[in-house]
Design a protein around this motif. Sequence first.
Motif, short mmCIF file in Angstrom:
data_model
loop_
_atom_site.label_atom_id
_atom_site.label_comp_id
_atom_site.label_asym_id
_atom_site.label_seq_id
_atom_site.Cartn_x
_atom_site.Cartn_y
_atom_site.Cartn_z
N TRP A 1 0.81 -1.22 0.00
CA TRP A 1 0.00 0.00 0.00
C TRP A 1 0.85 1.27 0.00
O TRP A 1 0.31 2.37 0.03
N ALA A 2 2.15 1.13 -0.01
CA ALA A 2 3.05 2.28 0.19
C ALA A 2 2.77 3.41 -0.79
O ALA A 2 2.89 4.58 -0.44
N GLN A 3 2.41 3.10 -2.01
CA GLN A 3 2.17 4.13 -3.01
C GLN A 3 0.74 4.66 -2.99
O GLN A 3 0.40 5.58 -3.71
N TRP A 4 -0.12 4.07 -2.16
CA TRP A 4 -1.51 4.50 -2.08
C TRP A 4 -1.63 5.70 -1.15
O TRP A 4 -0.78 5.93 -0.30
N GLY A 5 -2.71 6.43 -1.28
CA GLY A 5 -2.94 7.61 -0.46
C GLY A 5 -3.08 7.27 1.02
O GLY A 5 -3.44 6.15 1.39
#
Length: 137
Positions: free
Chosen positions: A99-103
Amino acid sequence: MSHLSKVLVFKIVATIVVWCIPLVLFPASVLTLVGFPEQSSYMFVRMLGWAYLALCVGYYFGLRASLEGRRMMGPIWMGLVSNGGACVYLLYYGATGAWAQWGGFVQFIGWGSVVATALITAGLFRFGVQGDEPVAS
């Protein structure tokens, strides 16, 4: 209201508010704004929202039985598989940085869902499988 009924009410309300309504009804621009990865089609996201709503229908029948002082084991086992599996997957993907690149808001919902699904699974096991209400025939 029994503890099992409380677990089921929490599950139904949380699922509808946090997952069903946003995934089915929010415009794609809002989903992207809160941190979902942009997609050419949100078809599978929308279908997931409907699938969660279908699970809530099953939980409703379990809740109705529980409010009548009975345990309906089908919705209880459905919930154990659904929430237990979701908890394991969410925890794994969150811990590995998927999820690191998710908001940030979607990450917050993801980690909150890890905690909620763990508590729901524990509650369904304790008050559903091990519960003292008679099993509905």
